[in-house]
Enzyme design. Structure first.
Site, PDB file in Angstrom:
ATOM      1  N   ASP A 190       0.536  44.677  77.936  1.00  0.00           N
ATOM      2  CA  ASP A 190       0.238  44.848  76.592  1.00  0.00           C
ATOM      3  C   ASP A 190      -1.142  45.465  76.502  1.00  0.00           C
ATOM      4  O   ASP A 190      -2.141  44.921  77.503  1.00  0.00           O
ATOM      5  CB  ASP A 190       0.583  43.885  75.390  1.00  0.00           C
ATOM      6  CG  ASP A 190       1.860  43.481  75.075  1.00  0.00           C
ATOM      7  OD1 ASP A 190       2.693  44.395  75.376  1.00  0.00           O
ATOM      8  OD2 ASP A 190       2.251  42.519  74.586  1.00  0.00           O
TER       9      ASP A 190
HETATM   10  N1  URA Z   1       4.642  39.550  77.558  1.00  0.00           N
HETATM   11  C1  URA Z   1       3.841  39.929  76.491  1.00  0.00           C
HETATM   12  O1  URA Z   1       4.052  39.544  75.526  1.00  0.00           O
HETATM   13  N2  URA Z   1       2.963  40.737  76.841  1.00  0.00           N
HETATM   14  C2  URA Z   1       2.541  41.279  78.122  1.00  0.00           C
HETATM   15  O2  URA Z   1       1.657  41.923  78.194  1.00  0.00           O
HETATM   16  C3  URA Z   1       3.380  40.568  79.287  1.00  0.00           C
HETATM   17  C4  URA Z   1       4.095  39.647  78.871  1.00  0.00           C
END
Ligand code: URA
Length: 237
Positions: free
Chosen positions: A104
Site C-alpha cells: 500500500d
Molecule cells: N497488507 C496490507 O494491508 N497492506 C500491504 O501493503 C501489505 C499487506
C-alpha cells in the site's frame, strides 16, 4: 544472438532510436572495434560492448531491493502520483521493470523490483508458499483468541478466508506484532486486523521468504540483489 540495438536498449542505454543514433554516429564498439551496424547480431554474454565510453555489463534481468518509503505507490506508472519506478536511480532504469507484489501507499519496507516475470510469479503465487513477513503496529493488543483466529485462517469481510498466518508478539506494550502470510489479498494485513477488531497504525515489510530487508538501506534507497540473494525469496524456511 540478438541485435546490437536491442541489446543496448534492454540494458537501459537509451530508447531503441537513441541507441541506433549512438551506433550510427560511431560511438559503440564491440570487442574494441567500432561498428555502425545496429542490426549486427551477437551474443551479449560473449562480447565486450562499449557505448559512449561505458562498458556494458550485460544482465538479462535486474533484481532490485528497495526500502519502500511512505507515500509512494507500488505500480509501474501512474500519471498522478509518484511510483516506486519513478524513484529508481538512473543507473537502474530500464524498460519492463515492475514491483513484485504490491505494498500500500503507506506501507514501508522490502519491495523487490524486477523485469523477470517468472521470478515474480514464483514469489507472489500463494501456491508457492513464500511467506512475506510484516512488522505490524496495531491500535491495541491482540487477545490470545484473536491470535488463534489469525493462525487458523481468519475470514475477512465476511466471506474471504485467509490461509493460516504465523503470528508472533514483538512488543506487547506497544502492540507490535510480526505477522507472516503467504498470499497477497488486497490490504490483507489491514483487513485481517479489522477482522479481529483492531486497526493497523503502521505496517512495514521486513522479509520476503528468506530475503530480509537490508538494514543499511534508508527510506527510498535501493541496491541490486546478489546472485545468492535472488534465490532467497524462493527458498522459504
Ligand atoms: N497488507 C496490507 O494491508 N497492506 C500491504 O501493503 C501489505 C499487506
Amino acid at each position: 544472438m540478438e541485435r546490437l540495438d536491442k541489446i543496448l536498449a534492454s540494458q537501459g542505454v537509451g530508447t531503441r532510436s537513441e541507441v541506433r543514433r549512438l551506433i550510427r554516429t560511431g560511438r559503440v564498439a564491440v570487442d574494441g572495434v567500432f561498428t555502425r551496424a545496429a542490426d549486427e547480431k551477437l551474443d551479449p554474454t560473449a562480447h565486450t560492448i562499449v557505448a559512449d565510453g561505458r562498458t556494458i555489463c550485460y544482465k538479462k534481468h535486474l533484481y532490485i531491493m528497495m526500502n519502500k518509503p511512505d507515500g509512494v505507490v507500488s505500480a509501474s506508472n501512474d500519471s498522478h502520483v509518484k511510483t516506486v519506478i519513478d524513484i529508481l536511480p538512473d543507473d537502474l532504469r530500464r524498460k519492463g521493470l515492475f514491483p513484485v507484489g504490491r505494498l500500500d501507499k503507506d506501507t514501508t519496507g522490502l519491495l523487490v523490483i524486477t523485469d523477470d516475470g517468472a521470478f515474480a510469479h514464483a514469489v507472489t503465487s500463494p501456491g508457492k508458499k513464500v511467506f512475506k513477513t510484516y512488522r505490524v503496529t496495531l491500535d491495541g493488543a491482540l487477545t490470545s483468541d484473536s491470535i488463534a483466529l489469525l493462525r487458523d485462517g481468519v475470514t475477512i469481510d465476511g466471506n474471504e478466508v485467509c490461509l493460516p498466518a504465523q503470528v508472533a508478539v514483538l512488543d506487547e506494550e506497544h502492540f507490535i506484532y510480526e505477522i507472516r502470510i503467504c498470499e497477497g489479498k488486497y490490504h490483507q494485513i489491514k483487513r485481517m486486523a479489522q477482522a479481529v477488531g483492531r486497526s493497523v497504525t503502521a505496517l512495514r515489510r521486513t522479509a520476503v521468504g528468506r530475503l530480509a530487508l537490508d538494514p543499511s538501506l534508508g527510506a527510498g534507497e535501493v541496491r541490486e540483489l546478489t546472485d545468492q540473494e535472488r534465490l532467497l525469496p524462493l527458498s522459504d524456511g
